[in-house]
Design a protein around this motif. Sequence first.
Motif, PDB file in Angstrom:
ATOM      1  N   GLY A 186       0.800  -1.222   0.000  1.00  0.00           N
ATOM      2  CA  GLY A 186       0.000   0.000   0.000  1.00  0.00           C
ATOM      3  C   GLY A 186       0.827   1.263   0.000  1.00  0.00           C
ATOM      4  N   LYS A 187       2.144   1.143  -0.188  1.00  0.00           N
ATOM      5  CA  LYS A 187       3.008   2.321  -0.174  1.00  0.00           C
ATOM      6  C   LYS A 187       2.847   3.118  -1.463  1.00  0.00           C
ATOM      7  CE  LYS A 187       7.257   1.436   0.877  1.00  0.00           C
ATOM      8  NZ  LYS A 187       8.579   0.829   1.108  1.00  0.00           N
ATOM      9  N   GLY A 188       3.053   4.428  -1.368  1.00  0.00           N
ATOM     10  CA  GLY A 188       3.011   5.272  -2.542  1.00  0.00           C
ATOM     11  C   GLY A 188       2.240   6.551  -2.281  1.00  0.00           C
ATOM     12  N   ILE A 189       1.941   7.273  -3.349  1.00  0.00           N
ATOM     13  CA  ILE A 189       1.189   8.524  -3.274  1.00  0.00           C
ATOM     14  C   ILE A 189      -0.208   8.244  -3.806  1.00  0.00           C
ATOM     15  CG2 ILE A 189       1.074  10.923  -4.012  1.00  0.00           C
ATOM     16  CD1 ILE A 189       4.098  10.771  -4.545  1.00  0.00           C
ATOM     17  N   ARG A 190      -1.219   8.594  -3.002  1.00  0.00           N
ATOM     18  CA  ARG A 190      -2.595   8.349  -3.428  1.00  0.00           C
ATOM     19  C   ARG A 190      -3.471   9.546  -3.083  1.00  0.00           C
ATOM     20  NH1 ARG A 190      -4.421   3.620   0.713  1.00  0.00           N
ATOM     21  NH2 ARG A 190      -2.414   2.808   0.150  1.00  0.00           N
ATOM     22  N   TYR A 191      -4.608   9.642  -3.760  1.00  0.00           N
ATOM     23  CA  TYR A 191      -5.599  10.647  -3.408  1.00  0.00           C
ATOM     24  C   TYR A 191      -6.209  10.248  -2.069  1.00  0.00           C
ATOM     25  CZ  TYR A 191      -5.267  11.834  -8.377  1.00  0.00           C
ATOM     26  OH  TYR A 191      -4.806  12.186  -9.598  1.00  0.00           O
ATOM     27  N   THR A 192      -6.661  11.220  -1.287  1.00  0.00           N
ATOM     28  CA  THR A 192      -7.217  10.888   0.028  1.00  0.00           C
ATOM     29  C   THR A 192      -8.490  10.062  -0.073  1.00  0.00           C
ATOM     30  OG1 THR A 192      -8.302  13.042   0.075  1.00  0.00           O
ATOM     31  CG2 THR A 192      -6.225  12.839   1.275  1.00  0.00           C
ATOM     32  N   ASP A 193      -9.258  10.248  -1.141  1.00  0.00           N
ATOM     33  CA  ASP A 193     -10.499   9.486  -1.293  1.00  0.00           C
ATOM     34  C   ASP A 193     -10.310   8.220  -2.135  1.00  0.00           C
ATOM     35  OD1 ASP A 193     -10.018  10.799  -3.646  1.00  0.00           O
ATOM     36  OD2 ASP A 193     -12.057  11.540  -3.907  1.00  0.00           O
ATOM     37  N   GLU A 194      -9.065   7.891  -2.495  1.00  0.00           N
ATOM     38  CA  GLU A 194      -8.782   6.726  -3.330  1.00  0.00           C
ATOM     39  C   GLU A 194      -8.720   5.462  -2.474  1.00  0.00           C
ATOM     40  OE1 GLU A 194      -5.419   5.251  -6.560  1.00  0.00           O
ATOM     41  OE2 GLU A 194      -5.074   7.045  -5.394  1.00  0.00           O
ATOM     42  N   ASN A 195      -9.281   4.387  -2.973  1.00  0.00           N
ATOM     43  CA  ASN A 195      -9.244   3.104  -2.286  1.00  0.00           C
ATOM     44  C   ASN A 195      -8.321   2.181  -3.067  1.00  0.00           C
ATOM     45  OD1 ASN A 195      -9.756   0.974  -0.626  1.00  0.00           O
ATOM     46  ND2 ASN A 195     -11.766   0.520  -1.500  1.00  0.00           N
ATOM     47  N   VAL A 196      -7.206   1.785  -2.465  1.00  0.00           N
ATOM     48  CA  VAL A 196      -6.256   0.904  -3.126  1.00  0.00           C
ATOM     49  C   VAL A 196      -6.574  -0.528  -2.727  1.00  0.00           C
ATOM     50  CG1 VAL A 196      -3.828   0.277  -3.351  1.00  0.00           C
ATOM     51  CG2 VAL A 196      -4.480   2.673  -3.159  1.00  0.00           C
ATOM     52  N   ARG A 197      -6.842  -1.372  -3.705  1.00  0.00           N
ATOM     53  CA  ARG A 197      -7.151  -2.777  -3.431  1.00  0.00           C
ATOM     54  C   ARG A 197      -5.862  -3.503  -3.096  1.00  0.00           C
ATOM     55  NH1 ARG A 197     -10.833  -5.565  -7.628  1.00  0.00           N
ATOM     56  NH2 ARG A 197     -10.925  -7.025  -5.908  1.00  0.00           N
ATOM     57  N   ARG A 198      -5.845  -4.112  -1.919  1.00  0.00           N
ATOM     58  CA  ARG A 198      -4.650  -4.817  -1.471  1.00  0.00           C
ATOM     59  C   ARG A 198      -4.687  -6.257  -1.969  1.00  0.00           C
ATOM     60  NH1 ARG A 198      -2.291  -2.309   3.080  1.00  0.00           N
ATOM     61  NH2 ARG A 198      -0.678  -3.871   2.768  1.00  0.00           N
ATOM     62  N   LYS A 199      -3.504  -6.762  -2.324  1.00  0.00           N
ATOM     63  CA  LYS A 199      -3.381  -8.147  -2.760  1.00  0.00           C
ATOM     64  C   LYS A 199      -2.698  -8.955  -1.672  1.00  0.00           C
ATOM     65  CE  LYS A 199      -2.935  -7.409  -7.723  1.00  0.00           C
ATOM     66  NZ  LYS A 199      -2.023  -7.584  -8.871  1.00  0.00           N
ATOM     67  N   GLU A 200      -2.982 -10.235  -1.685  1.00  0.00           N
ATOM     68  CA  GLU A 200      -2.333 -11.131  -0.732  1.00  0.00           C
ATOM     69  C   GLU A 200      -0.955 -11.483  -1.281  1.00  0.00           C
ATOM     70  OE1 GLU A 200      -3.126 -15.553   1.016  1.00  0.00           O
ATOM     71  OE2 GLU A 200      -4.863 -14.316   0.495  1.00  0.00           O
ATOM     72  N   GLY A 201       0.030 -11.533  -0.426  1.00  0.00           N
ATOM     73  CA  GLY A 201       1.384 -11.865  -0.852  1.00  0.00           C
ATOM     74  C   GLY A 201       1.548 -13.350  -1.089  1.00  0.00           C
ATOM     75  N   LYS A 202       2.795 -13.765  -1.280  1.00  0.00           N
ATOM     76  CA  LYS A 202       3.090 -15.180  -1.504  1.00  0.00           C
ATOM     77  C   LYS A 202       2.766 -15.979  -0.249  1.00  0.00           C
ATOM     78  CE  LYS A 202       7.019 -14.685  -4.613  1.00  0.00           C
ATOM     79  NZ  LYS A 202       8.441 -14.961  -4.748  1.00  0.00           N
ATOM     80  N   THR A 203       2.358 -17.221  -0.450  1.00  0.00           N
ATOM     81  CA  THR A 203       2.132 -18.111   0.684  1.00  0.00           C
ATOM     82  C   THR A 203       3.237 -19.150   0.686  1.00  0.00           C
ATOM     83  OG1 THR A 203       0.676 -19.504  -0.660  1.00  0.00           O
ATOM     84  CG2 THR A 203      -0.365 -17.799   0.686  1.00  0.00           C
TER      85      THR A 203
END
Length: 176
Positions: A157-174
């Motif tokens: 979730g790191k980076g620059i985003r708009y305050t109202d932006e929703n970043v979809r998180r992915k699951e990492g390696k298992t």
Amino acid sequence: MSRIGFKTIEVPDSVTVTKEGDNITVKGPKGELTRHFDPKIKFEQKDGEITVSRSSESDKALHGTSRANLANMIEGVVNGYKKTLKLIGVGYRAQAQGSKLTLNVGYSHPVVLTAPEGVTVKTPSATDVEVEGISKQDVGQFAAEIRAVRSPEPYKGKGIRYTDENVRRKEGKTGK
């Protein structure tokens, strides 16, 4: 089918709209904007309202776009536009000095961006950036350039985003 082009545009008392050829100038309390419009689109102003019409049926998309652009110009000189971005990441920070914005976002060097004329940049905190101006296009374009320096990544979730932006998180390696 959209009917945006047929809506009338309310012109507040504090705003003056003048037309010279194909250019329309909008003056208001916050400033002045001028834009070139296609000659196929006609504008009529009376009783504090502007009506937009097209010359042929093939100009439907241009009709709605021209009406929206003029409405955005009027909104901009009355209220202005504002985009807020947030820097998320350890050590990520921003600093505004005049029209220059310095971003430290994990690269080996700071990234320096210069705001276009008519756009102001503020940093209320080290991780917040506010972009303001009267032109919706200029404000949105500069905010997109800031975001493009380090787009939010989906794993941490790191980076620059708009305050109202929703970043979809992915699951990492298992691991096994």
